[in-house]
Design a protein around this motif. Structure first.
Motif, PDB file in Angstrom:
ATOM      1  N   LEU B  85      -7.543  -0.410   4.622  1.00 25.64           N
ATOM      2  CA  LEU B  85      -8.423  -0.832   3.538  1.00 25.64           C
ATOM      3  C   LEU B  85      -8.577   0.297   2.509  1.00 25.64           C
ATOM      4  N   GLY B  86      -8.774   1.507   3.034  1.00 28.25           N
ATOM      5  CA  GLY B  86      -8.916   2.666   2.162  1.00 28.25           C
ATOM      6  C   GLY B  86      -7.648   2.933   1.377  1.00 28.25           C
ATOM      7  N   ALA B  87      -6.484   2.743   2.052  1.00 31.71           N
ATOM      8  CA  ALA B  87      -5.207   2.947   1.361  1.00 31.71           C
ATOM      9  C   ALA B  87      -5.096   1.976   0.189  1.00 31.71           C
ATOM     10  N   LEU B  88      -5.467   0.698   0.444  1.00 31.58           N
ATOM     11  CA  LEU B  88      -5.433  -0.296  -0.634  1.00 31.58           C
ATOM     12  C   LEU B  88      -6.358   0.104  -1.782  1.00 31.58           C
ATOM     13  N   LEU B  89      -7.577   0.538  -1.417  1.00 33.09           N
ATOM     14  CA  LEU B  89      -8.544   0.927  -2.451  1.00 33.09           C
ATOM     15  C   LEU B  89      -8.021   2.107  -3.262  1.00 33.09           C
ATOM     16  N   SER B 153     -14.039   3.302   4.238  1.00 32.35           N
ATOM     17  CA  SER B 153     -12.875   2.851   3.480  1.00 32.35           C
ATOM     18  C   SER B 153     -12.986   3.366   2.045  1.00 32.35           C
ATOM     19  N   ALA B 154     -14.219   3.431   1.522  1.00 34.31           N
ATOM     20  CA  ALA B 154     -14.394   3.979   0.173  1.00 34.31           C
ATOM     21  C   ALA B 154     -14.026   5.461   0.148  1.00 34.31           C
ATOM     22  N   VAL B 155     -14.501   6.199   1.177  1.00 29.21           N
ATOM     23  CA  VAL B 155     -14.199   7.636   1.224  1.00 29.21           C
ATOM     24  C   VAL B 155     -12.697   7.861   1.405  1.00 29.21           C
ATOM     25  N   ILE B 156     -12.072   7.061   2.307  1.00 30.43           N
ATOM     26  CA  ILE B 156     -10.636   7.214   2.539  1.00 30.43           C
ATOM     27  C   ILE B 156      -9.858   6.836   1.276  1.00 30.43           C
TER      28      ILE B 156
END
Lengths: 224, 297
Positions: B85-89, B153-156
Motif C-alpha cells: 500500500l505504501g509503495a503504491l502511495l 502505509s502513509a509513512v512507508i
C-alpha cells in the motif's frame, strides 16, 4: 451531522487544550533532558558516554505506552510517588509529562548529536587552540551551530511528540484521544464526523508547527 | 580516541575525568539507592515477586509468550499490508499527473498528521456492528492492524518516495535514453533499487510498528505483550517486576531489529553493486507536516 458539538456535553476545545499543555511542558522538558543526554554522549568522560548510550538505546526501544503506564502503575500506584500532584487528575498529567520527557529526550539527544556532527572539525580545533575547555567549546562554539542545524529534525520530533501526547489517554489524562474514545462510544451514529473533528484538530496543531519551524530552519541555517 | 570536541586526555584531563566519573557514580548511586529502598519498602524487591519469571514457566507460557506472539503477529501483518500500500502511495505521489499526485499527497499527509492511537480508535469504531461487524473477540486485533496500516502505509509511502528520489538522476536519464516509458523506468529501474536503498529504513519502521501495538493493549483490550502485565501482576502482585521484564523483552526484540537495520545499512553502503544511494534509519524527514519515522509511540 455535527450536532454533537452543540450539545455542550463534550468539551472538545478543553481536551485539545490539555493536549497542547502536555505538548508544551513535555517539549521544554525533553529539550533540556535531551541536551543533557547529548552532552553526556559527546563528553570526554567514558562513564558518562556509556550511560548516555545505554539510556538512549534502552528507552528508545521501549514503547512509550509502557513508559507512561509504568509511571502510573509503578511510580504512582505502587511506590506512591505523586510528583506533588494533589488530585488524581494533576498526578496523571504530571506522570504523563514525565513519561513523555523520558521518551522524547532520547530523540532530541540523537537529533542534537547529528547536529554536532555537522560542525566542521576545524572550528572545534580552533576553539581548543584558543584554550577553551570542553564545556566552553560545547556551549559557545558547537551547540549554537548544532541547534541551528537541527531545527528541522527537532520540528519532526516536536510533531511526533504532539501526536504521542495521545498516549496519555492510557492513564486517563483527559486529552483529545480520551475524549475521542468516549465520543466514538456514545455517538455511534456520527463515527465519521467525530473522527473528522479530531483529525482536523491534529492537522491544525501539527501543520502550522511544521510550516513555521521549516521556515525558521531555512532562515537560520548556517550556510556552508 | 579523539573527537571534534576534545583531545586525547593528558594526565590532568585524565584526573579530571576520574573526578567527574566519581561524582556521576555517587549521584547515580544515590538515585538508585533511593529507588531501590522505596521499592524495598513496598515489597517490590521480595524474591517471590521476581522468582516466578525464573521458576514458574506458566508466567511465560500463559502470559508473556502468547502476548509477544500477538504483538509480533499484529506487527508483521500490519507491515505486510502496509508495504505494498505504501509503495503504491509513494509511486502515486511521484506521478506526472496532478490528479493522481494531488489526492495521494493529501491522503499521505493527512494520515501522517494523525496520531496512530486515534486511527486505532477509529478502526475500532469501524469494526463495530454498525459497520463491519467484526466478532468482538478479534475486533481489537483488527482495529490495531487497521490503525497501524493507515498510519504506516502513509509513512512507508514517504520512505518509498524518498528512496526513489535518492537515486542518482542519471538512472532515469539512461532509462529514457534507451526508450523506456515512464512506467517501465519506474518498475524496472527505479523501484528495485529504491527498495534496496530503503531496506534499513523499513526494518527500523518495524520497531515503530511493534511499539505501537502496545497502544491497542492499553485502550482497546488487545491481548498483546504489554497487556499481559495486568494478568501477571494480578496473580503475583508484582507490578514493577512484571513491567521490567516486559520492557526487557521489548528492548531485546527491538534492539535486535535496530542492530539488523544498521548492519544492513552498513552492508549496502559498502557493497559495490548498489548505486550508493542508501536511505539510513534516520534520514526520512520532510518537515511539512512531518512525522519522524523513528519517533513513533
Amino acid at each position: 451531522m455535527f450536532d454533537f458539538l452543540d450539545s455542550g456535553q463534550y468539551d472538545v476545545l478543553g481536551a485539545f487544550w490539555v493536549t497542547v499543555q502536555l505538548t508544551l511542558y513535555s517539549a521544554v522538558g525533553s529539550l533540556i533532558w535531551g541536551t543533557i543526554l547529548a552532552g553526556m554522549r559527546v563528553s570526554p568522560v567514558p562513564l558518562l558516554r556509556s550511560f548516555g548510550t545505554a539510556y538512549v538505546n534502552l528507552v528508545r526501544n521501549t514503547p512509550l505506552t509502557l513508559l507512561i503506564i509504568g509511571c502510573s502503575l509503578g511510580l504512582s500506584q505502587t511506590l506512591g510517588i505523586s510528583l506533588g500532584g494533589d488530585t488524581f487528575k494533576e498526578t496523571g498529567f504530571r506522570l504523563a509529562v514525565l513519561g513523555l520527557i523520558a521518551y522524547t529526550g532520547t530523540f532530541v539527544c540523537e537529533a542534537l548529536r547529528s547536529g554536532i556532527n555537522t560542525v566542521p572539525v576545524g572550528q572545534a580545533e580552533a576553539a581548543r587552540a584558543l584554550g577553551l575547555s570542553f564545556f566552553q567549546v560545547l556551549t559557545l562554539i558547537v551547540l549554537p551551530q548544532a541547534f541551528r542545524a537541527v531545527i528541522a529534525p527537532l520540528a519532526n520530533v516536536l510533531i511526533a511528540l504532539t501526536k504521542n501526547t495521545t498516549v496519555a489517554a492510557t492513564i486517563g489524562v483527559a486529552e483529545a484521544a480520551l475524549l475521542m474514545k468516549e465520543m466514538l462510544e456514545n455517538e455511534a451514529q456520527a463515527t465519521f464526523a467525530v473522527f473528522a473533528v479530531f483529525a482536523l484538530g491534529f492537522v491544525l496543531l501539527t501543520l502550522p508547527t511544521g510550516l513555521l519551524l521549516g521556515w525558521v530552519a531555512k532562515r537560520v541555517a548556517v550556510k556552508r | 580516541m579523539t573527537s571534534v570536541l576534545y583531545d586525547t586526555p593528558g594526565p590532568k584531563a585524565k584526573a579530571r575525568n576520574w573526578i567527574y566519573s566519581g561524582i556521576f557514580v555517587v549521584l547515580f548511586g544515590l538515585v538508585l539507592w533511593w529507588a531501590l529502598s522505596l521499592m524495598g519498602e513496598k515489597g517490590q524487591l521480595d524474591a517471590d515477586k521476581w522468582s516466578p519469571f525464573v521458576t514458574d514457566s506458566q508466567v511465560w507460557t500463559t502470559y508473556l509468550l502468547p502476548g509477544l506472539a500477538e504483538t509480533l503477529k499484529a506487527g508483521a501483518l500490519a507491515m505486510v499490508i502496509a508495504l505494498p500500500l505504501g509503495a503504491l502511495l509513494g509511486i502515486g505521489r511521484l506521478s506526472d499527473h496532478a490528479w493522481v499526485r494531488g489526492p495521494v499527497g493529501a491522503w499521505v499527509e493527512f494520515f501522517r498528521a494523525i496520531p496512530v492511537l486515534m486511527l486505532m480508535l477509529f478502526g475500532n469504531a469501524l469494526m463495530a456492528p454498525r459497520f463491519l461487524d467484526v466478532p468482538s473477540d478479534t475486533r481489537p486485533f483488527w482495529a490495531v492492524v487497521t490503525g497501524l496500516v493507515l498510519y504506516n502505509s502513509a509513512v512507508i509511502g514517504e520512505i518509498v518516495r524518498a528512496g526513489v528520489l535518492s537515486l542518482p538522476r542519471g538512472q532515469t536519464d539512461a532509462a529514457k535514453a534507451i526508450g523506456m516509458r515512464k512506467g517501465q523506468t519506474m518498475f524496472y529501474v527505479l523501484i528495485p533499487q529504491a527498495v534496496t536503498a530503503m531496506l534499513p529504513a523499513l526494518v527500523s519502521q518495524l520497531v515503530v510498528i511493534l511499539k505501537d501495538t502496545a497502544l491497542g493493549g492499553a485502550l482497546l483490550g488487545f491481548a498483546e505483550l504489554l497487556s499481559s502485565n495486568r494478568q501477571i501482576s494480578a496473580n503475583y502482585s508484582n507490578t514493577i517486576p512484571s513491567l521490567v521484564v516486559i520492557a526487557l523483552i521489548y528492548i531485546v526484540v527491538n534492539f535486535a531489529l535496530t542492530t539488523f537495520a544498521s548492519q544492513l545499512e552498513g552492508r549496502l553502503r559498502k557493497s559495490k553493486k548498489s548505486t550508493g544511494a542508501v536511505l539510513g534509519t534516520d534520514e526520512i524527514d520532510d518537515p511539512v507536516p512531518g512525522a519522524n519515522t523513528a519517533a513513533g509511540a
